[in-house]
Design an enzyme around this catalytic site. Structure first.
Site, mmCIF file in Angstrom:
data_model
loop_
_atom_site.group_PDB
_atom_site.id
_atom_site.type_symbol
_atom_site.label_atom_id
_atom_site.label_comp_id
_atom_site.label_asym_id
_atom_site.label_seq_id
_atom_site.Cartn_x
_atom_site.Cartn_y
_atom_site.Cartn_z
ATOM 1 N N ASN A 1 -30.139 19.877 -0.956
ATOM 2 C CA ASN A 1 -30.644 19.569 -2.294
ATOM 3 C C ASN A 1 -30.945 20.870 -3.032
ATOM 4 O O ASN A 1 -30.801 21.963 -2.486
ATOM 5 C CB ASN A 1 -31.927 18.728 -2.211
ATOM 6 C CG ASN A 1 -31.655 17.277 -1.867
ATOM 7 O OD1 ASN A 1 -30.619 16.724 -2.200
ATOM 8 N ND2 ASN A 1 -32.603 16.656 -1.187
ATOM 9 N N HIS B 1 -27.363 9.477 -4.403
ATOM 10 C CA HIS B 1 -26.426 10.506 -4.859
ATOM 11 C C HIS B 1 -25.158 9.890 -5.450
ATOM 12 O O HIS B 1 -24.049 10.408 -5.285
ATOM 13 C CB HIS B 1 -26.068 11.465 -3.715
ATOM 14 C CG HIS B 1 -27.235 12.209 -3.151
ATOM 15 N ND1 HIS B 1 -27.714 13.378 -3.711
ATOM 16 C CD2 HIS B 1 -28.042 11.949 -2.092
ATOM 17 C CE1 HIS B 1 -28.753 13.804 -3.014
ATOM 18 N NE2 HIS B 1 -28.985 12.948 -2.040
#
Length: 486
Positions: free
Chosen positions: A126, A53
């Site tokens: 997510n 990320h």
């Protein structure tokens, strides 16, 4: 008129254009502290990027409660319809480096922080309701396959599909990743999911298990594969530009926050009927079995003023739950409860919770002291807590959770050979419209055409088990690329 330049200690700088030197031509003098400080800070301007990320965008907003769920949780955040709390959200890609393109085929991180009167609640999820693996011990292995080959320093389709083809538990997420939803059109047009099973605890100490969903009010919108590739070259910061610009224009994106709720008894009955472990992150709870319950609305309405301070240094963790919330036996969640905070300690430092974006908006007190960046260090307050020799009066375990019954002996258990990794992946495939199925075949054939026959055949075997039409479609797409696989 520009502000006068000072050192970091506030001392005015006489000349920010010329170094102090011995004579007109030098050499330079070590006593020029402004030069030294400026170069030292410049050398240290990059903190370690996130292992996953790394590329992300962030914004602030408001969460508003629209429906009463107090029968499920005693969390004060949900105490009344209409109640509001400040939020921060960080969106991200997963596998790429900090300078990678926003439009790459990748899951997207959707990390929500709500600043409540009882502390920070972080829902670190997510844009997919499932994941590739079910046990955190395999997470470093999986992420290594998404990074760069240690010899060539190139992304490797072989590494990815070698891992996936040997882990049929990944098939559900692989199907989602290579569908049109693998390349969302920015961050405003995608859903978010807590993905894991969490729990809520009410005032009577009763626990229910839940899954969190954030449904975009802007509507789902995805990029065609060719457009995603084109934008990666033309505008690699496409999603960042879209989010920032929309908020700047007053087009505030919103998501409906919803819940799936189940008691322990309901989950036990569902598992007996379906054979699916309700705490397995590679599975979802079908909506027909566990309908969505409305909770509130998330709106993003303010851009950060300083990306590094407010987005790059944002440190969210799924371990951050407030009273009235709890965890579950999900093995991936259990691993993340440790891993996220540990990553922030390495990346940002031991007092990263003191940074404004990470600090709670409510009063806090503990006996932690000192270390780097100890901004809120307790002052003269007592830095220890005594033992209550006469016995303490705890308000319940942890955040007041009822005790969780444990079953079985401590050990390492692998039930993969007996678990169903194909039905839900097949169900997802069968839900896709015909054109999206064709897109799925083409998206898979691209990287799979670069790998060995052995790995291709292993992966095709999984597609066949999910649905024969799935395997046949990928074979046809591979044949069109010159790979004639039986």
């Amino acid at each position: 008129m520009s502000k006068p330049i000072t050192t970091a200690s506030g001392i005015p700088v006489a000349d920010n254009q010329n170094s102090a030197s011995a004579g007109v031509r030098g050499p330079l003098l070590l006593q020029d502290f402004h030069l030294i400080e400026k170069l030292q800070h410049f050398n240290r301007e990059r903190i370690p990027e996130r292992v996953v990320h790394a590329k992300g965008s962030g914004a602030y907003g408001i969460f508003t409660v629209t429906h009463d769920i107090s029968r499920y949780t005693k969390a004060k955040l949900f105490a009344a319809v209409g109640k509001q709390a400040e939020t921060f959200v960080r969106f991200s890609t997963v596998g790429g480096e900090k300078g990678s393109a926003d439009t790459e085929r990748d899951p997207r991180g959707f990390a929500l922080r709500v600043y409540t009167e009882e502390g920070n609640w972080d829902l670190v999820g997510n844009n997919t309701p499932m994941f590739f693996i079910k046990d955190g011990i395999k997470f470093p292995d999986f992420i290594h396959t998404q990074k760069r080959d240690p010899q060539t320093n190139l992304k490797s389709a072989t590494m990815m599909f070698d891992f996936w083809s040997k882990a049929p538990e990944s098939l559900h997420q692989v199907t989602m990743l290579f569908s049109d939803r693998g390349t969302p059109d920015g961050y405003r047009h995608m859903d978010g999911f807590g993905s894991h099973t969490f729990s809520l605890i009410n005032a009577a100490g009763e626990r229910v298990y839940v899954k969190w969903h954030l449904k975009t009010q802007q509507g789902i919108r995805n990029l065609a594969a060719a457009d995603a590739v084109r934008l990666a070259g033309e505008d690699p910061d496409y999603a960042q530009r879209d989010l920032f610009g929309a908020i700047e224009r007053g087009e505030f994106p919103r998501w409906d926050v919803k819940l799936q709720v189940a008691t322990e008894e309901q989950l036990a009955e569902w598992e007996a009927r379906t054979g699916w472990n309700p705490f397995d992150l590679t599975k979802v709870w079908p909506h027909k079995d566990f309908p969505l319950i409305p909770v509130g609305v998330l709106e993003l309405n303010r851009n950060p003023l300083n990306y590094h301070a407010e987005v790059e240094q944002a440190a969210l963790s799924p371990a951050n739950v407030v009273p009235g919330m709890g965890y579950s036996p999900d093995k991936m969640l259990q691993a993340r409860l440790f891993a996220y905070h540990d990553a922030q300690l390495y990346r940002l430092g031991t007092n990263h919770q003191h940074l404004p974006v990470n600090a709670p908006r409510c009063p806090f007190h503990n006996q932690q002291r000192d270390g780097a960046m100890a901004i809120a260090n307790g002052g003269a307050e007592q830095n220890y807590h005594t033992v209550e020799a006469g016995g303490s009066q705890p308000q319940g375990l942890g955040h007041g959770e009822p005790a969780l019954a444990l079953h079985g002996g401590a050990g390492r258990y692998d039930g993969r050979g007996q678990e169903d990794d194909y039905t839900q992946a097949g169900n997802l495939f069968r839900l896709l419209p015909e054109q999206e199925k064709q897109n799925l075949f083409a998206n898979l054939a691209g990287p799979m055409s670069q790998i060995s026959d052995e790995i291709i055949n292993r992966q095709l075997g999984h597609f066949d088990k999910a649905d024969p039409a799935y395997g046949a479609g990928v074979r046809a797409a591979l044949k069109a690329r010159g790979r004639n696989i039986g």
